[in-house]
Design a protein around this motif. Structure first.
Motif, PDB file in Angstrom:
ATOM      1  N   LEU A 168       4.794   2.963 -11.896  1.00 44.26           N
ATOM      2  CA  LEU A 168       4.055   2.145 -11.033  1.00 44.26           C
ATOM      3  C   LEU A 168       2.800   1.692 -12.013  1.00 44.26           C
ATOM      4  N   LEU A 169       2.291   2.572 -12.718  1.00 39.57           N
ATOM      5  CA  LEU A 169       1.164   2.328 -13.599  1.00 39.57           C
ATOM      6  C   LEU A 169       1.543   1.657 -15.014  1.00 39.57           C
ATOM      7  N   MET A 206      -4.997  10.639  -6.652  1.00 38.79           N
ATOM      8  CA  MET A 206      -3.977  11.403  -7.008  1.00 38.79           C
ATOM      9  C   MET A 206      -4.174  12.770  -6.806  1.00 38.79           C
ATOM     10  N   ASP A 242       0.893  -1.245   0.020  1.00 41.54           N
ATOM     11  CA  ASP A 242       0.057  -0.056  -0.045  1.00 41.54           C
ATOM     12  C   ASP A 242       0.929   1.080  -0.043  1.00 41.54           C
ATOM     13  N   LEU A 262       4.902   7.599 -10.826  1.00 38.02           N
ATOM     14  CA  LEU A 262       3.711   7.205 -11.189  1.00 38.02           C
ATOM     15  C   LEU A 262       3.595   6.435 -12.605  1.00 38.02           C
ATOM     16  N   ILE A 290      -3.154  -3.753  -9.661  1.00 39.44           N
ATOM     17  CA  ILE A 290      -2.691  -2.279  -9.406  1.00 39.44           C
ATOM     18  C   ILE A 290      -3.722  -1.309  -9.383  1.00 39.44           C
ATOM     19  N   GLN A 291      -3.871  -0.954  -8.352  1.00 36.48           N
ATOM     20  CA  GLN A 291      -5.104   0.032  -8.228  1.00 36.48           C
ATOM     21  C   GLN A 291      -4.645   1.641  -7.763  1.00 36.48           C
ATOM     22  N   LEU A 292      -4.949   2.559  -8.820  1.00 39.16           N
ATOM     23  CA  LEU A 292      -4.638   3.950  -8.215  1.00 39.16           C
ATOM     24  C   LEU A 292      -5.840   4.284  -7.588  1.00 39.16           C
ATOM     25  N   GLN A 293      -5.721   4.361  -6.175  1.00 39.40           N
ATOM     26  CA  GLN A 293      -6.764   4.778  -5.510  1.00 39.40           C
ATOM     27  C   GLN A 293      -7.323   6.176  -5.708  1.00 39.40           C
ATOM     28  N   SER A 304      -0.927  10.522  -3.215  1.00 33.53           N
ATOM     29  CA  SER A 304      -1.226   9.869  -4.377  1.00 33.53           C
ATOM     30  C   SER A 304      -1.208   8.593  -3.738  1.00 33.53           C
ATOM     31  N   ARG A 305      -2.112   7.467  -4.056  1.00 33.87           N
ATOM     32  CA  ARG A 305      -2.195   6.184  -3.198  1.00 33.87           C
ATOM     33  C   ARG A 305      -2.171   5.191  -4.579  1.00 33.87           C
ATOM     34  N   VAL A 306      -1.367   4.172  -4.374  1.00 29.07           N
ATOM     35  CA  VAL A 306      -1.216   3.084  -5.252  1.00 29.07           C
ATOM     36  C   VAL A 306      -1.261   1.834  -4.189  1.00 29.07           C
TER      37      VAL A 306
END
Length: 199
Positions: free
Chosen positions: A147-148, A187, A12, A144, A182-185, A167-169
């Motif tokens: 990560l994405l 930004m 997280d 980012l 992989i979830q971008l919660q 920003s949370r991934v």
């Protein structure tokens, strides 16, 4: 917002841009606020932003905080660690650095550095760890992208980030569908700041 079950979370990860520094304001007397060229300290407003961020995360315990060696990132990270409900390791990572201060002007090198940081975070963090990385606007863009799974942009900024924005991934295991691993919660979140401190 969908948050996966804790048993399915591998990592997280929270990315934070540092608080407002003297490099973010008009250049009057900047040299008096730098330890080295481009190594700006936080402004008084930036110190307030960092304190609000730290107080917000007092209710959201972290396992580790990582930051760049530059003062603006370290001061922001220290404010977070100070307010944590239990002792949290603060690690300065030389790979986490603003791109203009890392000895290269090549975006391909910046992307390669971001990929190394992401790989290390994925491989070295304990299972299910909540980790915060406090870095810089442009380098966070490359993080980012990495990560994405996005390619490096032809310019430095794809994702706008305000000072102390979050920003949370979340990375999940194989117990969730592949499209959710992989979830971008969110930004550029600044809901920890009063309106007058948003910069």
């Amino acid at each position: 917002m969908y948050i996966p079950s804790p048993e399915n979370v591998l990592l997280d990860l929270t990315l934070v841009r540092h608080g407002q520094s003297y490099g973010n304001v008009p250049p009057n007397n900047r040299l008096a606020h730098a330890d080295a060229p481009n190594d700006w300290h936080l402004t008084p407003l930036g110190v307030q932003q960092a304190d609000y961020l730290g107080r917000y995360y007092a209710a959201l315990p972290l396992d580790q905080v990582i930051c760049s060696h530059l003062q603006r990132a370290q001061q922001t990270a220290q404010a977070v660690v100070k307010h944590q409900p239990k002792p949290v390791a603060l690690r300065v990572d030389p790979e986490v650095c603003e791109v203009f201060d890392c000895g290269s002007s090549d975006p391909a090198q910046w992307q390669a550095r971001a990929l190394r940081v992401v790989r290390a975070l994925r491989e070295d963090s304990p299972l299910g760890a909540r980790v915060m990385v406090v870095a810089h606007g442009v380098f966070n863009n490359f993080l980012l992208n990495a990560l994405l799974g996005l390619p490096a942009p032809p310019h430095t900024v794809r994702f706008f980030q305000q000072n102390t924005s979050v920003s949370r991934v979340i990375f999940c295991n194989e117990n969730v569908p592949e499209y959710e691993r992989i979830q971008l919660q969110y930004m550029n979140r600044v809901n920890h700041l009063p309106q007058e401190l948003i910069t």
